[in-house]
Design a protein around this motif. Sequence first.
Motif, short mmCIF file in Angstrom:
data_model
loop_
_atom_site.label_atom_id
_atom_site.label_comp_id
_atom_site.label_asym_id
_atom_site.label_seq_id
_atom_site.Cartn_x
_atom_site.Cartn_y
_atom_site.Cartn_z
N SER A 129 -14.18 40.95 37.20
CA SER A 129 -14.14 40.67 38.63
C SER A 129 -15.28 41.37 39.35
O SER A 129 -15.94 40.79 40.23
CB SER A 129 -12.79 41.11 39.21
N TRP A 130 -15.54 42.61 38.98
CA TRP A 130 -16.65 43.36 39.58
C TRP A 130 -17.98 42.66 39.29
O TRP A 130 -18.82 42.51 40.18
CB TRP A 130 -16.66 44.77 39.01
N ARG A 131 -18.16 42.19 38.08
CA ARG A 131 -19.40 41.51 37.73
C ARG A 131 -19.54 40.18 38.46
O ARG A 131 -20.63 39.80 38.89
CB ARG A 131 -19.47 41.29 36.22
N LEU A 132 -18.43 39.47 38.62
CA LEU A 132 -18.48 38.20 39.36
C LEU A 132 -18.83 38.44 40.82
O LEU A 132 -19.56 37.66 41.43
CB LEU A 132 -17.15 37.46 39.23
N ARG A 133 -18.30 39.51 41.41
CA ARG A 133 -18.63 39.81 42.81
C ARG A 133 -20.11 40.11 42.97
O ARG A 133 -20.67 39.92 44.05
CB ARG A 133 -17.79 40.99 43.31
N ARG A 134 -20.73 40.57 41.91
CA ARG A 134 -22.17 40.85 41.94
C ARG A 134 -23.01 39.62 41.56
O ARG A 134 -24.21 39.73 41.34
CB ARG A 134 -22.48 42.01 40.98
N ALA B 144 -15.52 29.78 42.41
CA ALA B 144 -14.54 30.16 43.45
C ALA B 144 -13.18 29.56 43.15
O ALA B 144 -12.15 30.24 43.25
CB ALA B 144 -15.05 29.72 44.82
N ARG C 43 -16.85 36.26 33.22
CA ARG C 43 -18.11 35.74 33.78
C ARG C 43 -18.41 34.31 33.34
O ARG C 43 -19.03 33.56 34.07
CB ARG C 43 -19.28 36.64 33.36
N ARG D 155 -11.41 31.34 40.25
CA ARG D 155 -10.80 32.61 40.62
C ARG D 155 -9.48 32.40 41.36
O ARG D 155 -8.50 33.12 41.16
CB ARG D 155 -11.78 33.43 41.45
#
Length: 221
Positions: free
Chosen positions: A19-24, A172, A118, A175
């Motif tokens: 999730s952190w990587r997707l937000r980036r 999107a 990812r 998720r």
Amino acid sequence: MGREISQRARFGALRATESWRLRRGQAVSWHGQEGPRAFLTTVVRVPETVGARVREAARPAAAAGGHHLYPAADLHVTLINLDRYADVPIARVEQVLADCVAAAPPVILDLRGLSVARGTVYVQAYARPARAFPRLRASILRRLDPAGRIQPPRRTVLALSNVVRFRSTDVAAARKVARAHRADHFGSFLLEAVELVRTDKVMSAAGTEILAVFPARKPPR
């Protein structure tokens, strides 16, 4: 219960990292085609009745982004990818797999909860007993690489089955679907066999060659 929590914790850590990587903005898309047999790997197939339930839940995630939705018959849990052991004769690989799979205790896999990485939407596979699946992997690795020359990916302690593979960075909807189905229980099944295959990225019917099948131990009646 402690071991069950451990699996939950590991899946939770994986979700948080992805999730952190997707937000980036680090979504990974697949632009290949089904068909070429490029990978040597070992898999456990998800029964189609269970796979159909997983696929139906994930369908909106694929439709919204034009992504690849795995057919129910293609859903599988990877045991170990064997590309790293290309120098090991295939007959040796088959013997190791036959011995290790036959010696392993019976394993049940519970498919619970969709998550997003990812490059994929996947369903989590919880093993019962909790350590049975990683121990089977470890026994195979010890036989194939007794000197410990090759470090397997850290994720091999977990079992999962990809359901959607992204063909664009528009994730999107994926998720959103994963959040809606995070707690769903799709079904359970006994690990009946491990297959050694040459296959494509999505283990399509057209791109998969079954080299050998190794029956697993059945529980006592």
